[in-house]
Design a protein around this motif. Sequence first.
Motif, PDB file in Angstrom:
ATOM      1  N   GLU A 108       0.823  -1.206   0.000  1.00 56.49           N
ATOM      2  CA  GLU A 108       0.000   0.000   0.000  1.00 56.49           C
ATOM      3  C   GLU A 108       0.859   1.259   0.000  1.00 56.49           C
ATOM      4  N   GLN A 109       1.962   1.225   0.738  1.00 52.67           N
ATOM      5  CA  GLN A 109       2.852   2.385   0.771  1.00 52.67           C
ATOM      6  C   GLN A 109       3.506   2.598  -0.588  1.00 52.67           C
ATOM      7  N   VAL A 110       3.911   1.522  -1.251  1.00 56.15           N
ATOM      8  CA  VAL A 110       4.499   1.637  -2.589  1.00 56.15           C
ATOM      9  C   VAL A 110       3.458   2.178  -3.565  1.00 56.15           C
ATOM     10  N   ARG A 111       2.233   1.694  -3.458  1.00 56.45           N
ATOM     11  CA  ARG A 111       1.161   2.165  -4.333  1.00 56.45           C
ATOM     12  C   ARG A 111       0.875   3.641  -4.092  1.00 56.45           C
ATOM     13  N   ASP A 112       0.963   4.090  -2.840  1.00 53.70           N
ATOM     14  CA  ASP A 112       0.744   5.501  -2.540  1.00 53.70           C
ATOM     15  C   ASP A 112       1.790   6.393  -3.202  1.00 53.70           C
ATOM     16  N   VAL A 113       3.028   5.924  -3.284  1.00 53.50           N
ATOM     17  CA  VAL A 113       4.110   6.734  -3.856  1.00 53.50           C
ATOM     18  C   VAL A 113       4.135   6.637  -5.379  1.00 53.50           C
ATOM     19  N   LEU A 114       4.088   5.423  -5.918  1.00 55.02           N
ATOM     20  CA  LEU A 114       4.260   5.221  -7.360  1.00 55.02           C
ATOM     21  C   LEU A 114       2.953   5.121  -8.143  1.00 55.02           C
ATOM     22  N   GLY A 115       1.851   4.935  -7.460  1.00 54.05           N
ATOM     23  CA  GLY A 115       0.578   4.729  -8.149  1.00 54.05           C
ATOM     24  C   GLY A 115       0.343   3.243  -8.370  1.00 54.05           C
ATOM     25  N   SER A 116      -0.781   2.937  -8.973  1.00 57.41           N
ATOM     26  CA  SER A 116      -1.101   1.532  -9.261  1.00 57.41           C
ATOM     27  C   SER A 116      -0.177   1.010 -10.342  1.00 57.41           C
ATOM     28  N   PRO A 117       0.284  -0.227 -10.221  1.00 58.74           N
ATOM     29  CA  PRO A 117       1.198  -0.760 -11.235  1.00 58.74           C
ATOM     30  C   PRO A 117       0.478  -0.984 -12.557  1.00 58.74           C
ATOM     31  N   MET A 118       1.225  -0.866 -13.639  1.00 63.82           N
ATOM     32  CA  MET A 118       0.667  -1.136 -14.967  1.00 63.82           C
ATOM     33  C   MET A 118       0.381  -2.620 -15.116  1.00 63.82           C
ATOM     34  N   VAL A 119       1.281  -3.461 -14.579  1.00 64.70           N
ATOM     35  CA  VAL A 119       1.102  -4.910 -14.655  1.00 64.70           C
ATOM     36  C   VAL A 119       1.266  -5.481 -13.251  1.00 64.70           C
ATOM     37  N   ALA A 120       0.200  -6.097 -12.751  1.00 63.64           N
ATOM     38  CA  ALA A 120       0.245  -6.852 -11.507  1.00 63.64           C
ATOM     39  C   ALA A 120      -0.283  -8.232 -11.875  1.00 63.64           C
ATOM     40  N   ASP A 121       0.608  -9.132 -12.205  1.00 63.62           N
ATOM     41  CA  ASP A 121       0.258 -10.431 -12.761  1.00 63.62           C
ATOM     42  C   ASP A 121      -0.171 -11.398 -11.668  1.00 63.62           C
ATOM     43  N   VAL A 122      -1.223 -12.162 -11.939  1.00 57.38           N
ATOM     44  CA  VAL A 122      -1.720 -13.142 -10.983  1.00 57.38           C
ATOM     45  C   VAL A 122      -0.719 -14.275 -10.806  1.00 57.38           C
ATOM     46  N   PHE A 123       0.009 -14.594 -11.856  1.00 54.92           N
ATOM     47  CA  PHE A 123       0.966 -15.698 -11.798  1.00 54.92           C
ATOM     48  C   PHE A 123       2.312 -15.290 -11.208  1.00 54.92           C
ATOM     49  N   HIS A 124       2.585 -13.992 -11.153  1.00 56.35           N
ATOM     50  CA  HIS A 124       3.826 -13.475 -10.562  1.00 56.35           C
ATOM     51  C   HIS A 124       3.442 -12.418  -9.528  1.00 56.35           C
ATOM     52  N   THR A 125       2.893 -12.857  -8.421  1.00 54.73           N
ATOM     53  CA  THR A 125       2.364 -11.934  -7.417  1.00 54.73           C
ATOM     54  C   THR A 125       3.446 -11.150  -6.690  1.00 54.73           C
ATOM     55  N   GLN A 126       4.682 -11.568  -6.776  1.00 53.89           N
ATOM     56  CA  GLN A 126       5.766 -10.893  -6.082  1.00 53.89           C
ATOM     57  C   GLN A 126       6.393  -9.782  -6.928  1.00 53.89           C
TER      58      GLN A 126
END
Length: 178
Positions: A65-83
């Motif tokens: 959540e802190q990373v999302r607050d700084v950088l915004g929502s990621p362009m790609v958040a893959d279900v198969f590569h959750t890390q």
Amino acid sequence: MFDSTRLFCRGLVPVALLALAGCSSWVNHGDRFMGVVPLYRVEIVQGNVVTKEMAAQVKPDMTREQVRDVLGSPMVADVFHTQRWDYAFSIRRQGAAPQARRVVAWFEGDRLKNLEVPADLPTESEFVASINTFKGKGGTPKLELSDAERAALPKPVRPEAKTAEPTGATRAFPPLEK
């Protein structure tokens, strides 16, 4: 008559093919039709702009959540590569060089492990200067007001709360019980 039609078709087909082949050479003059008329190109901006200042705010062991607050929502958040979160950015703008960058955030569980940042990541002012196609009109635009400019801004007017008189039925009813 049949032979003249066949002859006409045999002559017409090669001429048509040559004409069609020539059409592609009309637009291969960069951004100009036949080398003269400028073509309109659609500006395409995709992804998240990540600058050096934004990347500097992200530290290991931050939550998602802190990373999302700084950088915004990621362009790609893959279900198969959750890390892994990918912050991809690309822009094609007429009069400016095309740009493409990718910042990758790696997580262990819910905590940030590291942030892969490209070496050519621009600062905020460098990014604005790189997409500014109106360079002849005063250079890089200002990104923020100075303290003196903020003080000179008019104060917002807050309307006073008015006490409204009750509006409703003005009839008086007799009591229900005697």
